[in-house]
Design a protein around this motif. Structure first.
Motif, PDB file in Angstrom:
ATOM      1  N   PRO A  22       0.828  -1.210   0.000  1.00 53.95           N
ATOM      2  CA  PRO A  22       0.000   0.000   0.000  1.00 53.95           C
ATOM      3  C   PRO A  22       0.863   1.261   0.000  1.00 53.95           C
ATOM      4  O   PRO A  22       1.954   1.284   0.578  1.00 53.95           O
ATOM      5  N   CYS A  23       0.379   2.284  -0.656  1.00 54.25           N
ATOM      6  CA  CYS A  23       1.075   3.566  -0.678  1.00 54.25           C
ATOM      7  C   CYS A  23       0.042   4.667  -0.877  1.00 54.25           C
ATOM      8  O   CYS A  23      -1.157   4.389  -1.035  1.00 54.25           O
ATOM      9  N   TYR A  24       0.513   5.901  -0.860  1.00 46.62           N
ATOM     10  CA  TYR A  24      -0.359   7.050  -1.112  1.00 46.62           C
ATOM     11  C   TYR A  24       0.221   7.838  -2.279  1.00 46.62           C
ATOM     12  O   TYR A  24       1.358   8.338  -2.196  1.00 46.62           O
ATOM     13  N   THR A  25      -0.534   7.912  -3.359  1.00 49.46           N
ATOM     14  CA  THR A  25      -0.104   8.642  -4.546  1.00 49.46           C
ATOM     15  C   THR A  25      -0.547  10.095  -4.440  1.00 49.46           C
ATOM     16  O   THR A  25      -1.691  10.377  -4.071  1.00 49.46           O
ATOM     17  N   LEU A  26       0.354  11.003  -4.770  1.00 50.99           N
ATOM     18  CA  LEU A  26       0.066  12.434  -4.722  1.00 50.99           C
ATOM     19  C   LEU A  26      -0.160  12.940  -6.141  1.00 50.99           C
ATOM     20  O   LEU A  26       0.626  12.639  -7.043  1.00 50.99           O
ATOM     21  N   ARG A 206       4.763   9.915  -4.368  1.00 49.94           N
ATOM     22  CA  ARG A 206       4.094   9.019  -3.421  1.00 49.94           C
ATOM     23  C   ARG A 206       4.727   9.059  -2.046  1.00 49.94           C
ATOM     24  O   ARG A 206       5.852   9.545  -1.862  1.00 49.94           O
ATOM     25  N   MET A 207       3.983   8.504  -1.088  1.00 50.09           N
ATOM     26  CA  MET A 207       4.475   8.226   0.251  1.00 50.09           C
ATOM     27  C   MET A 207       4.240   6.745   0.494  1.00 50.09           C
ATOM     28  O   MET A 207       3.176   6.214   0.149  1.00 50.09           O
ATOM     29  N   LEU A 208       5.246   6.077   1.066  1.00 48.55           N
ATOM     30  CA  LEU A 208       5.245   4.632   1.290  1.00 48.55           C
ATOM     31  C   LEU A 208       5.316   3.874  -0.035  1.00 48.55           C
ATOM     32  O   LEU A 208       5.445   4.476  -1.091  1.00 48.55           O
ATOM     33  N   GLY A 209       5.259   2.555   0.050  1.00 45.90           N
ATOM     34  CA  GLY A 209       5.396   1.746  -1.153  1.00 45.90           C
ATOM     35  C   GLY A 209       6.845   1.640  -1.583  1.00 45.90           C
ATOM     36  O   GLY A 209       7.774   1.743  -0.765  1.00 45.90           O
ATOM     37  N   TYR A 210       7.063   1.446  -2.881  1.00 44.34           N
ATOM     38  CA  TYR A 210       8.407   1.259  -3.434  1.00 44.34           C
ATOM     39  C   TYR A 210       8.892   2.518  -4.134  1.00 44.34           C
ATOM     40  O   TYR A 210       8.100   3.271  -4.711  1.00 44.34           O
TER      41      TYR A 210
END
Length: 275
Positions: A22-26, A206-210
């Protein structure tokens, strides 16, 4: 265009299955005019006047690269649940980075405000003589813009240090054979490689993820900085550059998971690269 082979599809799907995170896309909002407390790239930062404003080792003020308001866009742990996270860098020809000491926060700073004061105005902060991206010769943000946040999923891309080891194992599991060279650029031919790379690419904000790199993963094998705190990529919308790192590069800020959980942003690994 040649059709993508079943083998390439099977390997890509298996890697996605094993690495999905999971991540957060900006997302940049073009032609926006963000306010003092908004999540944004560039522009005038929120600041608590009682705090010392961040400067580089020569005493020159750092410039806001980005700020994320967790009250505006709630996110799950291990990210903060409230407050404001800011990334400042020096407006010099290396964008505040020290490639020999990437955790030395002399040319950059990560600041977390656990609580923000909504009564503070830009006018109150004018006496601080805060610099912004506007008119700077060296700065990756060309235009300030509000950003929105969307929860999504990312996959390990081919530029991450551990990828080739994973790739070799997946190829063996999918095909029953050991690859002679455990790298997709040697294993695939033509359109298969291009398609495979695009399927797993973690480019974007993004924040988190790869993470995504235009060159290679600069973190040492035993690096404690195992978590992608923030990635800001080069980005153009409607032929207008909003962010540009050198020759279409990308910047990454890494932190250890334990430090992130503790909201300790004193040991962050900052790097950027370009083609």
């Amino acid at each position: 265009m040649e059709p993508i082979t079943p083998t390439a599809r099977a390997i890509a799907e298996e890697i996605k299955k094993r690495t999905a995170a999971p991540c957060y896309t900006l997302h940049i909002q073009p032609n926006s005019a963000p306010g003092l407390l908004d999540s944004k790239f560039g522009g005038f930062p929120y600041w608590d006047p009682s705090m010392t404003y961040p400067v580089d080792e020569s005493g020159e003020k750092l410039v806001l690269l980005a700020q994320i308001n967790f009250d505006q866009f709630p996110m799950d742990e291990p990210l903060p649940q409230t407050g404001l996270l800011q990334f400042f860098i020096a407006p010099d020809d290396t964008f505040g980075s020290d490639f020999d000491e990437p955790c030395q926060q002399s040319g950059f700073r990560v600041v977390y405000h656990e609580r923000v004061d909504p009564s503070i105005t830009e006018e109150q902060l004018k006496p601080l003589d805060i610099l912004t991206h506007e008119g700077l010769e060296y700065f990756p943000v060309f235009r300030q813009a509000a950003v929105t946040v969307e929860k999504s999923t990312s996959y390990m891309g081919i530029d991450v240090r551990r990828f080739n080891q994973l790739f070799a194992q997946v190829v063996k599991d999918v095909t029953g054979e050991e690859p002679e060279r455990p790298s997709p650029c040697w294993y695939f031919e033509g359109e298969d490689y291009i398609w495979f790379h695009e399927q797993l690419c973690a480019c974007g904000h993004r924040m988190l993820g790869y993470p995504f790199f235009t060159q290679y993963d600069p973190r040492p094998e035993d690096s404690p900085h195992d978590t992608l705190l923030f990635q800001i990529d080069s980005d153009a919308i409607d032929k207008k550059d909003y962010v540009l790192w050198g020759d279409c590069g990308v910047a990454n800020f890494f932190i250890s998971l334990e430090d992130l959980k503790k909201r300790d942003f004193s040991n962050v690994f900052y790097t950027w690269d370009c083609c």
